[in-house]
Design an enzyme around this catalytic site. Structure first.
Site, PDB file in Angstrom:
ATOM      1  N   ARG A  56       0.826  -1.214   0.000  1.00  8.63           N
ATOM      2  CA  ARG A  56       0.000   0.000   0.000  1.00  8.63           C
ATOM      3  C   ARG A  56       0.864   1.271   0.000  1.00  8.63           C
ATOM      4  O   ARG A  56       0.393   2.356  -0.305  1.00  8.63           O
ATOM      5  CB  ARG A  56      -0.968   0.000   1.187  1.00  8.63           C
ATOM      6  CG  ARG A  56      -2.145   0.964   0.976  1.00  8.63           C
ATOM      7  CD  ARG A  56      -3.160   0.955   2.107  1.00  8.63           C
ATOM      8  NE  ARG A  56      -2.669   1.624   3.288  1.00  8.63           N
ATOM      9  CZ  ARG A  56      -2.471   1.038   4.468  1.00  8.63           C
ATOM     10  NH1 ARG A  56      -2.716  -0.247   4.632  1.00  8.63           N
ATOM     11  NH2 ARG A  56      -2.028   1.734   5.494  1.00  8.63           N
ATOM     12  N   TYR A 110     -14.761  17.359 -16.568  1.00 10.05           N
ATOM     13  CA  TYR A 110     -15.390  16.040 -16.736  1.00 10.05           C
ATOM     14  C   TYR A 110     -16.542  15.884 -15.728  1.00 10.05           C
ATOM     15  O   TYR A 110     -16.427  16.278 -14.558  1.00 10.05           O
ATOM     16  CB  TYR A 110     -14.309  14.984 -16.499  1.00 10.05           C
ATOM     17  CG  TYR A 110     -14.758  13.562 -16.549  1.00 10.05           C
ATOM     18  CD1 TYR A 110     -15.466  13.071 -17.640  1.00 10.05           C
ATOM     19  CD2 TYR A 110     -14.457  12.688 -15.513  1.00 10.05           C
ATOM     20  CE1 TYR A 110     -15.873  11.748 -17.690  1.00 10.05           C
ATOM     21  CE2 TYR A 110     -14.844  11.361 -15.551  1.00 10.05           C
ATOM     22  CZ  TYR A 110     -15.555  10.898 -16.640  1.00 10.05           C
ATOM     23  OH  TYR A 110     -15.942   9.597 -16.681  1.00 10.05           O
ATOM     24  N   ASP A 183      -5.844  18.998 -14.555  1.00 11.72           N
ATOM     25  CA  ASP A 183      -6.065  17.681 -15.161  1.00 11.72           C
ATOM     26  C   ASP A 183      -5.536  17.763 -16.590  1.00 11.72           C
ATOM     27  O   ASP A 183      -6.108  18.455 -17.439  1.00 11.72           O
ATOM     28  CB  ASP A 183      -7.570  17.369 -15.119  1.00 11.72           C
ATOM     29  CG  ASP A 183      -7.905  16.006 -15.729  1.00 11.72           C
ATOM     30  OD1 ASP A 183      -7.106  15.505 -16.541  1.00 11.72           O
ATOM     31  OD2 ASP A 183      -8.977  15.470 -15.397  1.00 11.72           O
ATOM     32  N   LYS A 208      -6.381   6.916 -20.458  1.00 13.59           N
ATOM     33  CA  LYS A 208      -6.513   7.524 -21.788  1.00 13.59           C
ATOM     34  C   LYS A 208      -5.185   7.439 -22.550  1.00 13.59           C
ATOM     35  O   LYS A 208      -4.707   6.367 -22.823  1.00 13.59           O
ATOM     36  CB  LYS A 208      -7.030   8.956 -21.627  1.00 13.59           C
ATOM     37  CG  LYS A 208      -8.247   9.066 -20.697  1.00 13.59           C
ATOM     38  CD  LYS A 208      -9.440   8.390 -21.284  1.00 13.59           C
ATOM     39  CE  LYS A 208     -10.649   8.174 -20.390  1.00 13.59           C
ATOM     40  NZ  LYS A 208     -10.786   8.724 -19.107  1.00 13.59           N
TER      41      LYS A 208
HETATM   42  C1  LIG Z   1     -10.439  14.671 -18.426  1.00 16.43           C
HETATM   43  C2  LIG Z   1     -10.730  13.462 -17.591  1.00 16.43           C
HETATM   44  N1  LIG Z   1     -10.287  13.432 -16.335  1.00 16.43           N
HETATM   45  C3  LIG Z   1     -10.526  12.362 -15.533  1.00 16.43           C
HETATM   46  C4  LIG Z   1     -11.248  11.286 -15.990  1.00 16.43           C
HETATM   47  C5  LIG Z   1     -11.502  10.124 -15.078  1.00 16.43           C
HETATM   48  O1  LIG Z   1     -10.618   9.104 -15.366  1.00 16.43           O
HETATM   49  P1  LIG Z   1     -10.888   7.561 -14.991  1.00 16.43           P
HETATM   50  O2  LIG Z   1     -12.051   7.112 -15.802  1.00 16.43           O
HETATM   51  O3  LIG Z   1      -9.603   6.896 -15.329  1.00 16.43           O
HETATM   52  O4  LIG Z   1     -11.202   7.509 -13.537  1.00 16.43           O
HETATM   53  C6  LIG Z   1     -11.730  11.277 -17.298  1.00 16.43           C
HETATM   54  C7  LIG Z   1     -12.497  10.127 -17.799  1.00 16.43           C
HETATM   55  O5  LIG Z   1     -13.044  10.148 -18.874  1.00 16.43           O
HETATM   56  C8  LIG Z   1     -11.467  12.410 -18.131  1.00 16.43           C
HETATM   57  O6  LIG Z   1     -11.914  12.464 -19.387  1.00 16.43           O
END
Ligand SMILES: Cc1ncc(COP(=O)(O)O)c(C=O)c1O
Length: 399
Positions: A56, A110, A183, A208
């Protein structure tokens, strides 16, 4: 090293005394570690000496991936997490430690990030104010009013692909004593390195572009020196770590990030130009468009000649049924909910990423019923065009 070489080499071949060194990092599954000397175990557990004690806290495969992304984002340290959402949660909690429990967030993030703020953070009395992150005056006013612990934004917004000025936003956040959390999922460190522009913490959905092949759920937090200890300390307690197998796959994926992303950007640029001339298309949104509202910011924050692999477009006169019909007719392009994979993906925000927003809110954000988003893959451009074309043309015959 250049980015194209760093993605291939960084993180690998860490020498450990007495062990053979494979050229690429293997999957390490052990959850606990044996030392010949209990005194050494004591030092490792006490963080006085580098080493592994419990899964962990840290894991050799994860650590290799973390070192790799730290290098790519030019940060002080990284944490590989079980999903992009857990990365965002840890990053925001780390940013708010010892700061005001309030966040100024971009209104174009998101959908699950909105839910994280509104349902989870708000229930712990964190105040959240949403702003148009490209309107620096509005951000300045919100920051002056709220004195937030952090500003949270995406480097490229979804699905309309607006680009906030990270340099200016970092300055505004810091004047209030807050941190800037970015992000960077859509841009990848190949297009933008937010920490170099003054941001404090960067997060990725590694699901992604980083992993890149549609077979890993994961996240990464990379931070500057001021926040790394907090990120790591929170993770030691809450334990949202990525599994070693997913770390291995993500690292393997990143080795081809530069190749994939260059091709995805090139395909997206060609698609944007072609769609802009298509009779079945009303409007195209792409960071490479000369008429992009944030063209000046893009010029001084993006790597030269790259504009990202994602574009959105509005299908002429289409209502929801017509868009669903268009999606059903696609033969190669995959209608789905993700982005950044080797295959081209098409997302309909109204039923996916922005499903939980009210129609009024979607309209306020400029997300129309006929808007779809394309994340270009690495296929031959002619095949992507041909598929979209046949699906759009059949749609034309309906009207
Ligand atoms: C810009 C963005 N940030 C965060 C996330 C969340 O990622 P995860 O699905 O890997 O938890 C997404 C998911 O589509 C996203 O498009």
């Amino acid at each position: 090293m250049n980015f194209q070489s760093e993605v291939v080499h960084a993180g690998d071949r860490k020498r450990e005394t007495g062990q053979v060194t494979p050229s690429t990092t293997p999957i390490s599954l052990g959850t606990t570690y044996f030392y010949e000397s209990a005194a050494k175990l004591d030092r490792v557990l006490g963080n006085e000496e580098h080493g592994f004690s419990y899964a962990r806290y840290a894991n050799p495969t994860n650590e290799a991936l973390e070192d790799l992304v730290t290098k790519l984002e030019n940060g002080s340290g990284s944490l590989a997490t079980s999903s992009g959402m857990s990365a965002i949660q840890i990053a925001l909690q780390a940013a708010l430690l010892d700061r005001s429990h309030s966040i100024v967030a971009s209104d174009a993030i998101y959908g699950a990030s909105v839910e994280l703020l509104d349902k989870l953070f708000a229930s712990f009395n964190v105040r959240v104010k949403y702003v148009d992150i490209c309107d620096l005056q509005a951000v300045g006013k919100a920051v002056a009013d709220l004195q937030p612990g952090c500003i949270f934004m995406e480097s490229i917004s979804n699905p309309l692909l607006r680009v906030g000025d990270v340099r200016e936003l970092a300055r505004i956040a810091h004047t209030a004593g807050g941190a800037l959390v970015v992000d960077n999922t859509f841009a990848t460190p190949m297009l933008m390195r937010p920490l170099d522009l003054g941001a404090d913490i960067v997060v990725h959905s590694a699901t992604k572009y980083l992993a890149g092949h549609g077979d890993v759920l994961g996240g990464i937090v990379t931070s500057n020196a001021n926040h790394y200890e907090q990120v790591r300390a929170l993770a030691r307690i809450a334990g949202p770590l990525l599994g070693p197998f997913e770390s291995y796959l993500t690292m393997r994926g990143i080795k081809t990030l530069a190749l994939r992303f260059e091709r995805q950007c090139e395909n997206a640029t060609l698609l944007a130009d072609w769609l802009a001339e298509h009779s079945g298309v009303e409007r195209v949104y792409y960071c490479g468009s000369t008429a992009h509202p944030d063209a000046a910011v893009i010029r001084h924050t993006f790597a030269p000649e790259l504009y990202g692999g994602i574009l959105s477009f509005e299908i002429r006169d289409a209502d929801k049924d017509a868009v669903l019909g268009f999606m059903d007719r696609l033969r190669m392009v995959v209608p789905g909910t993700s982005l950044g994979d080797v295959h081209t993906l098409l997302l309909y925000p109204q039923i996916a990423s922005h499903r939980n927003l009210s129609p009024k809110m979607r309209a306020r954000l400029g997300i129309r019923e006929n808007l779809v988003r394309v994340a270009a893959g690495i296929e031959h451009i002619d095949d992507i065009k041909a598929d979209l074309d046949q699906a759009l043309r059949a749609d034309r015959s309906l009207h």
